[in-house]
Write a protein that holds these residues in place. Structure first.
Motif, mmCIF file in Angstrom:
data_model
loop_
_atom_site.group_PDB
_atom_site.id
_atom_site.type_symbol
_atom_site.label_atom_id
_atom_site.label_comp_id
_atom_site.label_asym_id
_atom_site.label_seq_id
_atom_site.Cartn_x
_atom_site.Cartn_y
_atom_site.Cartn_z
ATOM 1 N N ASN A 39 -8.939 4.459 0.672
ATOM 2 C CA ASN A 39 -8.203 3.643 -0.300
ATOM 3 C C ASN A 39 -8.977 3.515 -1.611
ATOM 4 O O ASN A 39 -8.393 3.540 -2.691
ATOM 5 C CB ASN A 39 -7.918 2.256 0.269
ATOM 6 C CG ASN A 39 -6.781 2.264 1.260
ATOM 7 O OD1 ASN A 39 -5.973 3.184 1.294
ATOM 8 N ND2 ASN A 39 -6.728 1.244 2.091
ATOM 9 N N VAL A 96 -1.953 -1.354 0.025
ATOM 10 C CA VAL A 96 -1.494 -2.422 0.919
ATOM 11 C C VAL A 96 -0.721 -1.842 2.101
ATOM 12 O O VAL A 96 -0.908 -2.268 3.250
ATOM 13 C CB VAL A 96 -0.645 -3.453 0.138
ATOM 14 C CG1 VAL A 96 0.023 -4.433 1.075
ATOM 15 C CG2 VAL A 96 -1.510 -4.193 -0.862
ATOM 16 N N MET A 97 0.121 -0.849 1.850
ATOM 17 C CA MET A 97 0.909 -0.257 2.939
ATOM 18 C C MET A 97 0.018 0.451 3.960
ATOM 19 O O MET A 97 0.252 0.346 5.169
ATOM 20 C CB MET A 97 1.949 0.707 2.379
ATOM 21 C CG MET A 97 3.111 0.001 1.718
ATOM 22 S SD MET A 97 4.300 1.115 0.986
ATOM 23 C CE MET A 97 4.876 2.025 2.380
ATOM 24 N N THR A 98 -1.002 1.150 3.497
ATOM 25 C CA THR A 98 -1.920 1.825 4.412
ATOM 26 C C THR A 98 -2.646 0.807 5.286
ATOM 27 O O THR A 98 -2.727 0.963 6.505
ATOM 28 C CB THR A 98 -2.953 2.661 3.628
ATOM 29 O OG1 THR A 98 -2.264 3.606 2.830
ATOM 30 C CG2 THR A 98 -3.910 3.366 4.551
ATOM 31 N N ASN A 133 -1.213 0.396 -10.246
ATOM 32 C CA ASN A 133 -0.436 1.553 -9.808
ATOM 33 C C ASN A 133 -0.679 1.917 -8.352
ATOM 34 O O ASN A 133 0.170 2.545 -7.734
ATOM 35 C CB ASN A 133 -0.738 2.769 -10.686
ATOM 36 C CG ASN A 133 -0.062 2.682 -12.018
ATOM 37 O OD1 ASN A 133 0.841 1.875 -12.224
ATOM 38 N ND2 ASN A 133 -0.506 3.501 -12.946
ATOM 39 N N ARG A 134 -1.795 1.550 -7.815
ATOM 40 C CA ARG A 134 -2.114 1.891 -6.423
ATOM 41 C C ARG A 134 -2.024 0.696 -5.483
ATOM 42 O O ARG A 134 -2.432 0.776 -4.337
ATOM 43 C CB ARG A 134 -3.499 2.523 -6.347
ATOM 44 C CG ARG A 134 -3.556 3.851 -7.027
ATOM 45 C CD ARG A 134 -2.676 4.852 -6.305
ATOM 46 N NE ARG A 134 -2.387 5.982 -7.165
ATOM 47 C CZ ARG A 134 -1.226 6.593 -7.217
ATOM 48 N NH1 ARG A 134 -0.231 6.169 -6.478
ATOM 49 N NH2 ARG A 134 -1.024 7.609 -7.996
ATOM 50 N N LEU A 135 -1.464 -0.400 -5.961
ATOM 51 C CA LEU A 135 -1.324 -1.597 -5.140
ATOM 52 C C LEU A 135 -0.505 -1.315 -3.881
ATOM 53 O O LEU A 135 -0.948 -1.582 -2.762
ATOM 54 C CB LEU A 135 -0.679 -2.723 -5.959
ATOM 55 C CG LEU A 135 -0.306 -3.984 -5.185
ATOM 56 C CD1 LEU A 135 -1.563 -4.727 -4.789
ATOM 57 C CD2 LEU A 135 0.600 -4.870 -6.004
ATOM 58 N N ARG A 136 0.680 -0.773 -4.055
ATOM 59 C CA ARG A 136 1.572 -0.545 -2.914
ATOM 60 C C ARG A 136 1.001 0.433 -1.888
ATOM 61 O O ARG A 136 0.983 0.121 -0.690
ATOM 62 C CB ARG A 136 2.939 -0.088 -3.403
ATOM 63 C CG ARG A 136 3.983 -0.171 -2.318
ATOM 64 C CD ARG A 136 5.345 0.160 -2.846
ATOM 65 N NE ARG A 136 5.661 1.489 -2.355
ATOM 66 C CZ ARG A 136 6.496 2.326 -2.912
ATOM 67 N NH1 ARG A 136 7.099 2.016 -4.015
ATOM 68 N NH2 ARG A 136 6.708 3.488 -2.388
ATOM 69 N N PRO A 137 0.496 1.610 -2.276
ATOM 70 C CA PRO A 137 -0.055 2.508 -1.259
ATOM 71 C C PRO A 137 -1.251 1.920 -0.506
ATOM 72 O O PRO A 137 -1.381 2.123 0.703
ATOM 73 C CB PRO A 137 -0.481 3.745 -2.048
ATOM 74 C CG PRO A 137 0.255 3.688 -3.321
ATOM 75 C CD PRO A 137 0.538 2.259 -3.594
ATOM 76 N N LEU A 171 -8.653 -4.102 -4.105
ATOM 77 C CA LEU A 171 -7.771 -4.489 -5.205
ATOM 78 C C LEU A 171 -8.381 -5.508 -6.163
ATOM 79 O O LEU A 171 -7.930 -5.628 -7.297
ATOM 80 C CB LEU A 171 -6.452 -5.025 -4.642
ATOM 81 C CG LEU A 171 -5.626 -3.989 -3.882
ATOM 82 C CD1 LEU A 171 -4.436 -4.642 -3.217
ATOM 83 C CD2 LEU A 171 -5.199 -2.857 -4.784
ATOM 84 N N TYR A 216 -7.810 4.693 -5.385
ATOM 85 C CA TYR A 216 -7.851 3.870 -6.590
ATOM 86 C C TYR A 216 -8.691 4.525 -7.691
ATOM 87 O O TYR A 216 -8.263 4.615 -8.844
ATOM 88 C CB TYR A 216 -8.404 2.469 -6.278
ATOM 89 C CG TYR A 216 -8.877 1.766 -7.520
ATOM 90 C CD1 TYR A 216 -7.967 1.227 -8.414
ATOM 91 C CD2 TYR A 216 -10.228 1.708 -7.846
ATOM 92 C CE1 TYR A 216 -8.396 0.625 -9.589
ATOM 93 C CE2 TYR A 216 -10.657 1.108 -8.999
ATOM 94 C CZ TYR A 216 -9.737 0.563 -9.872
ATOM 95 O OH TYR A 216 -10.158 -0.010 -11.036
#
Length: 171
Positions: A60, A92-94, A86-90, A135, A64
């Protein structure tokens, strides 16, 4: 150490490599904290869980950093914030997908589930802390280590137009 040097080669910067590895203490702290809260012991299972959580956290962090480096390369202001947004969703989802997958193991359901429960607990604790560290903490470390230096293309490829070794005779 090997991972650090591989990252340094990949990013061509020791500073960026250090910033990627700055999430590891958060993962270890999160794993130990959740093991302590749940009353689970440190054993080979929990160590394996920490290693798994470190692997996901570093992946992760690389996700980022790669994005933030692209913004920094374009000379955008606040590349560290834009990369995190821009990388918040990937990220958090991972993390949440892995946490959801480890929850049954951490609860120790089923026959023989109790000995492997520390693995799930360590992964969950490490990932909870790593999401926050990736994050919140990582963008600040990245800014601190790279903000004072301008982006410099370190390509050695003579065919790369942005390289300082670009061979104009070939074109």
């Amino acid at each position: 150490v090997v991972i650090f040097f591989l990252l340094a080669i990949s990013f061509q910067s020791f500073r960026v490599s250090i910033s990627v590895l700055s999430v590891i203490p958060a993962v270890v702290a999160g794993s130990l904290f959740l093991l302590w809260i749940t009353g689970k012991t440190l054993n080979i299972q929990s160590y394996l869980g920490m290693i798994m959580a470190v692997g996901v956290a570093v992946a992760n962090a690389i996700l980022y950093i790669t994005n933030a480096q692209q913004y920094r390369k374009r000379k955008e202001t606040n590349a560290y914030q834009t990369g995190a947004a821009n990388r918040l969703r990937p990220i958090v989802m991972t993390g949440l997908a892995m946490i959801a997958g480890m929850t049954p193991m951490a609860l120790g359901f089923g026959e023989g589930g109790d000995p492997t429960a520390p693995l799930g607990v360590a992964v969950i604790g490490g990932l909870l802390f790593s999401i926050i560290a990736t994050l919140v903490l990582l963008p600040q470390v990245y800014k601190l280590l790279t903000d004072s230096t301008a982006y410099q293309n370190n390509s050695l490829d003579p065919n790369d137009i942005n390289s300082q070794y670009y061979d104009q005779k070939q074109s």
